[in-house]
Motif scaffolding. Structure first.
Motif, PDB file in Angstrom:
ATOM      1  N   ILE A  39      35.691  -4.114 105.956  1.00  0.00           N
ATOM      2  CA  ILE A  39      36.445  -2.889 105.720  1.00  0.00           C
ATOM      3  C   ILE A  39      35.613  -1.692 106.154  1.00  0.00           C
ATOM      4  O   ILE A  39      34.433  -1.592 105.797  1.00  0.00           O
ATOM      5  N   LEU A  40      36.229  -0.790 106.917  1.00  0.00           N
ATOM      6  CA  LEU A  40      35.609   0.502 107.201  1.00  0.00           C
ATOM      7  C   LEU A  40      36.285   1.519 106.301  1.00  0.00           C
ATOM      8  O   LEU A  40      37.486   1.764 106.423  1.00  0.00           O
ATOM      9  N   LEU A  41      35.538   2.078 105.371  1.00  0.00           N
ATOM     10  CA  LEU A  41      36.032   3.098 104.464  1.00  0.00           C
ATOM     11  C   LEU A  41      35.588   4.456 104.994  1.00  0.00           C
ATOM     12  O   LEU A  41      34.389   4.726 105.107  1.00  0.00           O
ATOM     13  N   VAL A  42      36.551   5.290 105.359  1.00  0.00           N
ATOM     14  CA  VAL A  42      36.262   6.632 105.857  1.00  0.00           C
ATOM     15  C   VAL A  42      36.619   7.595 104.730  1.00  0.00           C
ATOM     16  O   VAL A  42      37.777   7.945 104.532  1.00  0.00           O
ATOM     17  N   GLU A  43      35.604   7.970 103.962  1.00  0.00           N
ATOM     18  CA  GLU A  43      35.801   8.719 102.719  1.00  0.00           C
ATOM     19  C   GLU A  43      34.673   9.720 102.532  1.00  0.00           C
ATOM     20  O   GLU A  43      33.511   9.328 102.427  1.00  0.00           O
ATOM     21  N   PRO A  44      34.992  11.035 102.494  1.00  0.00           N
ATOM     22  CA  PRO A  44      33.937  12.036 102.349  1.00  0.00           C
ATOM     23  C   PRO A  44      33.388  12.160 100.929  1.00  0.00           C
ATOM     24  O   PRO A  44      32.303  12.680 100.739  1.00  0.00           O
ATOM     25  N   ASN A  45      34.118  11.662  99.931  1.00  0.00           N
ATOM     26  CA  ASN A  45      33.697  11.805  98.541  1.00  0.00           C
ATOM     27  C   ASN A  45      32.817  10.610  98.141  1.00  0.00           C
ATOM     28  O   ASN A  45      33.311   9.497  98.009  1.00  0.00           O
ATOM     29  N   PRO A  46      31.509  10.836  97.935  1.00  0.00           N
ATOM     30  CA  PRO A  46      30.617   9.723  97.601  1.00  0.00           C
ATOM     31  C   PRO A  46      30.987   9.047  96.283  1.00  0.00           C
ATOM     32  O   PRO A  46      30.785   7.853  96.113  1.00  0.00           O
ATOM     33  N   GLY A  47      31.557   9.789  95.351  1.00  0.00           N
ATOM     34  CA  GLY A  47      31.973   9.205  94.078  1.00  0.00           C
ATOM     35  C   GLY A  47      33.090   8.188  94.271  1.00  0.00           C
ATOM     36  O   GLY A  47      33.061   7.095  93.693  1.00  0.00           O
ATOM     37  N   ASP A  89      33.058  -5.949  91.196  1.00  0.00           N
ATOM     38  CA  ASP A  89      33.487  -6.370  89.858  1.00  0.00           C
ATOM     39  C   ASP A  89      34.692  -7.300  89.919  1.00  0.00           C
ATOM     40  O   ASP A  89      34.824  -8.210  89.108  1.00  0.00           O
ATOM     41  N   ALA A  90      35.582  -7.065  90.879  1.00  0.00           N
ATOM     42  CA  ALA A  90      36.771  -7.900  91.022  1.00  0.00           C
ATOM     43  C   ALA A  90      36.449  -9.182  91.798  1.00  0.00           C
ATOM     44  O   ALA A  90      37.321  -9.997  92.029  1.00  0.00           O
ATOM     45  N   LYS A  91      35.175  -9.325  92.203  1.00  0.00           N
ATOM     46  CA  LYS A  91      34.710 -10.496  92.947  1.00  0.00           C
ATOM     47  C   LYS A  91      35.468 -10.687  94.268  1.00  0.00           C
ATOM     48  O   LYS A  91      35.761 -11.792  94.679  1.00  0.00           O
ATOM     49  N   LEU A  92      35.807  -9.558  94.909  1.00  0.00           N
ATOM     50  CA  LEU A  92      36.453  -9.615  96.211  1.00  0.00           C
ATOM     51  C   LEU A  92      35.366  -9.798  97.258  1.00  0.00           C
ATOM     52  O   LEU A  92      34.332  -9.136  97.221  1.00  0.00           O
ATOM     53  N   LEU A  93      35.591 -10.693  98.184  1.00  0.00           N
ATOM     54  CA  LEU A  93      34.580 -11.052  99.178  1.00  0.00           C
ATOM     55  C   LEU A  93      34.631 -10.136 100.393  1.00  0.00           C
ATOM     56  O   LEU A  93      34.767 -10.586 101.515  1.00  0.00           O
ATOM     57  N   ASN A  94      34.541  -8.859 100.152  1.00  0.00           N
ATOM     58  CA  ASN A  94      34.666  -7.901 101.239  1.00  0.00           C
ATOM     59  C   ASN A  94      33.325  -7.278 101.581  1.00  0.00           C
ATOM     60  O   ASN A  94      32.495  -7.058 100.711  1.00  0.00           O
ATOM     61  N   THR A  95      33.137  -6.978 102.874  1.00  0.00           N
ATOM     62  CA  THR A  95      32.007  -6.174 103.308  1.00  0.00           C
ATOM     63  C   THR A  95      32.556  -4.781 103.551  1.00  0.00           C
ATOM     64  O   THR A  95      33.517  -4.611 104.303  1.00  0.00           O
ATOM     65  N   ILE A  96      31.970  -3.808 102.891  1.00  0.00           N
ATOM     66  CA  ILE A  96      32.469  -2.436 103.005  1.00  0.00           C
ATOM     67  C   ILE A  96      31.433  -1.590 103.729  1.00  0.00           C
ATOM     68  O   ILE A  96      30.281  -1.499 103.309  1.00  0.00           O
ATOM     69  N   HIS A  97      31.867  -1.001 104.838  1.00  0.00           N
ATOM     70  CA  HIS A  97      31.044  -0.062 105.598  1.00  0.00           C
ATOM     71  C   HIS A  97      31.642   1.313 105.307  1.00  0.00           C
ATOM     72  O   HIS A  97      32.844   1.504 105.466  1.00  0.00           O
ATOM     73  N   THR A  98      30.802   2.254 104.894  1.00  0.00           N
ATOM     74  CA  THR A  98      31.312   3.576 104.533  1.00  0.00           C
ATOM     75  C   THR A  98      30.752   4.635 105.465  1.00  0.00           C
ATOM     76  O   THR A  98      29.550   4.660 105.734  1.00  0.00           O
ATOM     77  N   GLU A 139      40.820   8.352 104.795  1.00  0.00           N
ATOM     78  CA  GLU A 139      41.150   9.563 104.057  1.00  0.00           C
ATOM     79  C   GLU A 139      41.539  10.614 105.091  1.00  0.00           C
ATOM     80  O   GLU A 139      40.768  10.873 106.020  1.00  0.00           O
ATOM     81  N   PRO A 140      42.726  11.230 104.978  1.00  0.00           N
ATOM     82  CA  PRO A 140      43.137  12.206 106.004  1.00  0.00           C
ATOM     83  C   PRO A 140      42.321  13.502 106.001  1.00  0.00           C
ATOM     84  O   PRO A 140      42.130  14.118 107.032  1.00  0.00           O
ATOM     85  N   GLN A 141      41.817  13.909 104.825  1.00  0.00           N
ATOM     86  CA  GLN A 141      41.070  15.167 104.707  1.00  0.00           C
ATOM     87  C   GLN A 141      39.584  14.897 104.908  1.00  0.00           C
ATOM     88  O   GLN A 141      38.883  14.522 103.982  1.00  0.00           O
ATOM     89  N   LEU A 142      39.120  15.084 106.139  1.00  0.00           N
ATOM     90  CA  LEU A 142      37.723  14.813 106.473  1.00  0.00           C
ATOM     91  C   LEU A 142      37.064  16.054 107.046  1.00  0.00           C
ATOM     92  O   LEU A 142      37.727  16.871 107.687  1.00  0.00           O
ATOM     93  N   PRO A 143      35.734  16.168 106.866  1.00  0.00           N
ATOM     94  CA  PRO A 143      35.033  17.244 107.569  1.00  0.00           C
ATOM     95  C   PRO A 143      34.987  16.913 109.064  1.00  0.00           C
ATOM     96  O   PRO A 143      34.955  15.751 109.442  1.00  0.00           O
ATOM     97  N   GLY A 144      35.005  17.936 109.895  1.00  0.00           N
ATOM     98  CA  GLY A 144      35.000  17.693 111.350  1.00  0.00           C
ATOM     99  C   GLY A 144      36.351  17.177 111.790  1.00  0.00           C
ATOM    100  O   GLY A 144      37.388  17.741 111.452  1.00  0.00           O
ATOM    101  N   LYS A 145      36.359  16.097 112.561  1.00  0.00           N
ATOM    102  CA  LYS A 145      37.623  15.494 113.006  1.00  0.00           C
ATOM    103  C   LYS A 145      38.395  15.006 111.790  1.00  0.00           C
ATOM    104  O   LYS A 145      37.859  14.312 110.941  1.00  0.00           O
TER     105      LYS A 145
END
Length: 155
Positions: A14-22, A33-42, A71-77
């Protein structure tokens, strides 16, 4: 070793494009926690998302994600610019994109630009809702993956 159910053990990149670190941290923690076998790149902005997707710069050795959470609201592009570029690029337009919205209005904003994501999910407000959110993403992915072979495997 043989696996009983290959789909259940399939890892999703998964590529997560998210400006909010929280929000990024909550999503990553809830997947664990849900034991989902995903690799998340942020990544936190549109330029980094494009670098990652085109495998340029610091992401040159990476792999294409299976799915993009945008996330549609991003800094820059903006997320809308990223979605437009993805849909116009033959090498990238097959990657499913989930646009993360804060309300129903977010979906209408994206569509008002003549663009269509594969689906839209409203980002959870409460931390405890992130588990269900992460599971929704995984269910969406497996629905896409199973579409072509579903009729062949049905009894």
């Amino acid at each position: 070793m043989a696996t009983d159910d290959e789909g259940a053990n399939e890892q999703i990149d998964i590529l997560l494009v998210e400006p909010n670190p929280g929000d990024s941290r909550l999503f990553e923690e809830q997947c664990k926690d849900a034991k989902l076998l995903n690799t998340i790149h942020t990544v936190t902005d549109g330029e980094a998302a494009l670098e990652f997707l085109h495998q340029r710069g610091e992401y040159a050795d990476g792999s294409q994600p299976d799915i993009v959470l945008l996330e549609p609201q991003l800094p820059g592009k903006s997320g809308i610019e990223i979605l437009s570029e993805l849909k116009d690029d033959p090498a990238l337009n097959e990657i499913p994109v989930i646009v993360l919205t804060s309300s129903d209005a977010g979906e209408k904003v994206v569509q008002s630009h003549g663009l269509e994501a594969d689906t839209y999910l409203q980002k959870p407000v409460e931390p405890e809702d992130f588990v269900e959110f992460a599971q929704s993403i995984e269910e969406f992915w497996f629905a896409i993956v199973q579409k072509p072979s579903q009729s062949a495997t049905r009894d």
